[in-house]
Enzyme design. Sequence first.
Site, PDB file in Angstrom:
ATOM      1  N   PHE A   1     -15.394   2.430   6.995  1.00 48.33           N
ATOM      2  CA  PHE A   1     -14.022   2.829   6.654  1.00 48.33           C
ATOM      3  C   PHE A   1     -13.765   2.822   5.145  1.00 48.33           C
ATOM      4  O   PHE A   1     -12.663   3.133   4.687  1.00 48.33           O
ATOM      5  CB  PHE A   1     -13.001   1.925   7.359  1.00 48.33           C
ATOM      6  CG  PHE A   1     -13.166   0.447   7.074  1.00 48.33           C
ATOM      7  CD1 PHE A   1     -12.593  -0.128   5.951  1.00 48.33           C
ATOM      8  CD2 PHE A   1     -13.879  -0.366   7.947  1.00 48.33           C
ATOM      9  CE1 PHE A   1     -12.738  -1.483   5.688  1.00 48.33           C
ATOM     10  CE2 PHE A   1     -14.026  -1.729   7.694  1.00 48.33           C
ATOM     11  CZ  PHE A   1     -13.450  -2.290   6.553  1.00 48.33           C
ATOM     12  N   ARG A  12       3.150  -7.038   9.443  1.00 45.60           N
ATOM     13  CA  ARG A  12       2.463  -5.930  10.130  1.00 45.60           C
ATOM     14  C   ARG A  12       2.919  -5.813  11.573  1.00 45.60           C
ATOM     15  O   ARG A  12       3.049  -4.709  12.111  1.00 45.60           O
ATOM     16  CB  ARG A  12       0.949  -6.134  10.055  1.00 45.60           C
ATOM     17  CG  ARG A  12       0.382  -5.903   8.654  1.00 45.60           C
ATOM     18  CD  ARG A  12      -1.062  -6.305   8.607  1.00 45.60           C
ATOM     19  NE  ARG A  12      -1.712  -6.048   7.322  1.00 45.60           N
ATOM     20  CZ  ARG A  12      -2.773  -6.719   6.896  1.00 45.60           C
ATOM     21  NH1 ARG A  12      -3.304  -7.683   7.634  1.00 45.60           N
ATOM     22  NH2 ARG A  12      -3.322  -6.439   5.727  1.00 45.60           N
ATOM     23  N   HIS A  53      -1.841  -5.697   1.582  1.00 47.92           N
ATOM     24  CA  HIS A  53      -3.089  -6.447   1.400  1.00 47.92           C
ATOM     25  C   HIS A  53      -2.727  -7.819   0.840  1.00 47.92           C
ATOM     26  O   HIS A  53      -1.846  -7.922  -0.016  1.00 47.92           O
ATOM     27  CB  HIS A  53      -4.031  -5.742   0.425  1.00 47.92           C
ATOM     28  CG  HIS A  53      -5.161  -6.631   0.004  1.00 47.92           C
ATOM     29  ND1 HIS A  53      -6.314  -6.759   0.750  1.00 47.92           N
ATOM     30  CD2 HIS A  53      -5.283  -7.496  -1.040  1.00 47.92           C
ATOM     31  CE1 HIS A  53      -7.103  -7.654   0.167  1.00 47.92           C
ATOM     32  NE2 HIS A  53      -6.505  -8.114  -0.926  1.00 47.92           N
ATOM     33  N   GLU A  65      -8.872 -10.812  -7.630  1.00 44.37           N
ATOM     34  CA  GLU A  65      -7.901  -9.736  -7.430  1.00 44.37           C
ATOM     35  C   GLU A  65      -6.738  -9.831  -8.423  1.00 44.37           C
ATOM     36  O   GLU A  65      -6.266  -8.814  -8.937  1.00 44.37           O
ATOM     37  CB  GLU A  65      -7.414  -9.764  -5.980  1.00 44.37           C
ATOM     38  CG  GLU A  65      -8.555  -9.445  -5.006  1.00 44.37           C
ATOM     39  CD  GLU A  65      -8.210  -9.670  -3.539  1.00 44.37           C
ATOM     40  OE1 GLU A  65      -7.062 -10.051  -3.236  1.00 44.37           O
ATOM     41  OE2 GLU A  65      -9.094  -9.441  -2.693  1.00 44.37           O
ATOM     42  N   ARG A  85      -0.937 -14.963   4.033  1.00 41.79           N
ATOM     43  CA  ARG A  85      -1.748 -14.338   5.095  1.00 41.79           C
ATOM     44  C   ARG A  85      -1.068 -14.475   6.459  1.00 41.79           C
ATOM     45  O   ARG A  85      -1.104 -13.562   7.281  1.00 41.79           O
ATOM     46  CB  ARG A  85      -3.141 -14.976   5.152  1.00 41.79           C
ATOM     47  CG  ARG A  85      -3.980 -14.761   3.905  1.00 41.79           C
ATOM     48  CD  ARG A  85      -4.715 -13.464   3.872  1.00 41.79           C
ATOM     49  NE  ARG A  85      -5.693 -13.335   4.919  1.00 41.79           N
ATOM     50  CZ  ARG A  85      -6.471 -12.262   5.065  1.00 41.79           C
ATOM     51  NH1 ARG A  85      -6.349 -11.229   4.236  1.00 41.79           N
ATOM     52  NH2 ARG A  85      -7.352 -12.193   6.029  1.00 41.79           N
ATOM     53  N   THR A 105      -4.932  -7.837  10.728  1.00 43.55           N
ATOM     54  CA  THR A 105      -5.239  -6.581  10.019  1.00 43.55           C
ATOM     55  C   THR A 105      -4.805  -5.357  10.815  1.00 43.55           C
ATOM     56  O   THR A 105      -4.215  -4.426  10.270  1.00 43.55           O
ATOM     57  CB  THR A 105      -6.755  -6.495   9.727  1.00 43.55           C
ATOM     58  OG1 THR A 105      -7.152  -7.692   9.055  1.00 43.55           O
ATOM     59  CG2 THR A 105      -7.083  -5.304   8.856  1.00 43.55           C
ATOM     60  N   ASN A 112      -1.838  -0.323   7.076  1.00 49.61           N
ATOM     61  CA  ASN A 112      -1.255  -1.599   7.500  1.00 49.61           C
ATOM     62  C   ASN A 112      -0.384  -2.239   6.424  1.00 49.61           C
ATOM     63  O   ASN A 112      -0.130  -3.429   6.422  1.00 49.61           O
ATOM     64  CB  ASN A 112      -2.351  -2.564   7.981  1.00 49.61           C
ATOM     65  CG  ASN A 112      -3.368  -2.862   6.900  1.00 49.61           C
ATOM     66  OD1 ASN A 112      -3.258  -2.362   5.792  1.00 49.61           O
ATOM     67  ND2 ASN A 112      -4.340  -3.690   7.217  1.00 49.61           N
ATOM     68  N   TYR A 135     -11.988  -3.494  -3.523  1.00 53.01           N
ATOM     69  CA  TYR A 135     -12.538  -3.458  -2.167  1.00 53.01           C
ATOM     70  C   TYR A 135     -14.075  -3.441  -2.159  1.00 53.01           C
ATOM     71  O   TYR A 135     -14.675  -3.004  -1.168  1.00 53.01           O
ATOM     72  CB  TYR A 135     -11.988  -2.240  -1.410  1.00 53.01           C
ATOM     73  CG  TYR A 135     -10.575  -2.451  -0.878  1.00 53.01           C
ATOM     74  CD1 TYR A 135     -10.273  -3.505  -0.012  1.00 53.01           C
ATOM     75  CD2 TYR A 135      -9.540  -1.595  -1.237  1.00 53.01           C
ATOM     76  CE1 TYR A 135      -8.982  -3.703   0.476  1.00 53.01           C
ATOM     77  CE2 TYR A 135      -8.242  -1.778  -0.741  1.00 53.01           C
ATOM     78  CZ  TYR A 135      -7.977  -2.839   0.114  1.00 53.01           C
ATOM     79  OH  TYR A 135      -6.698  -3.032   0.607  1.00 53.01           O
ATOM     80  N   LYS A 180       0.833  -1.207   0.000  1.00 53.45           N
ATOM     81  CA  LYS A 180       0.000   0.000   0.000  1.00 53.45           C
ATOM     82  C   LYS A 180       0.876   1.270   0.000  1.00 53.45           C
ATOM     83  O   LYS A 180       2.085   1.187   0.268  1.00 53.45           O
ATOM     84  CB  LYS A 180      -0.916  -0.034   1.229  1.00 53.45           C
ATOM     85  CG  LYS A 180      -1.808  -1.289   1.269  1.00 53.45           C
ATOM     86  CD  LYS A 180      -2.766  -1.271   2.456  1.00 53.45           C
ATOM     87  CE  LYS A 180      -3.625  -2.519   2.490  1.00 53.45           C
ATOM     88  NZ  LYS A 180      -4.663  -2.481   3.522  1.00 53.45           N
TER      89      LYS A 180
END
Length: 156
Positions: free
Chosen positions: A57, A102, A115, A126, A85, A91, A112, A49, A9
């Site tokens: 949010f 993270r 993704h 995706e 993951r 998250t 964070n 998203y 991100k």
Amino acid sequence: MERTLVLLKPDALQRHLVGPILSRFEQKGLKLAGLKMRSFPLETIQRHYSDHADKPFYGNLVSFMTSGPVVAMAFDGKDAIKVVRTLVGATNAREAAPGTIRGDYGMSFSNNMVHASDGPEAAEKELGLFFAEAGDLIDWEPIDLGWTYNVEEELS
Ligand code: CMP
């Protein structure tokens, strides 16, 4: 073998964490199958998203994700979705376990850094969004594949 999508991100780029984060995935033994840095169009981020469209949010998330460049990556590996993951962590980066990306680099729920697709359906959707052009994804064989995995037990 499974393929999954990872996005770094805008905060990861601003904080000069692209290299360290990419290294985590490479060093784990995941195979990089695609890599792209872009300021992705608003529509791509909104579609990515879309499951969160009714969440409070969502607006902030979309403006954050279009506030600067994003690095999209595709990784291949056995159980790659779950492996990625686990490496990424919870998250909310404040609660993410030490040793996760993270957990080691972040302090925020929203910023964070990473993704990662949360299941096979999400990964397919995706990857299709971020790697839609011919030649975006590359099938290649790393020479250490037979050392990363046990050939008889895991690759046959
Ligand atoms: P990501 O894994 O990209 O998926 C959805 C994103 O929404 C999540 O990471 C966070 O960056 C962001 N987000 C912000 N607030 C929340 C929240 N309260 N719950 C879940 N996700 C949130």
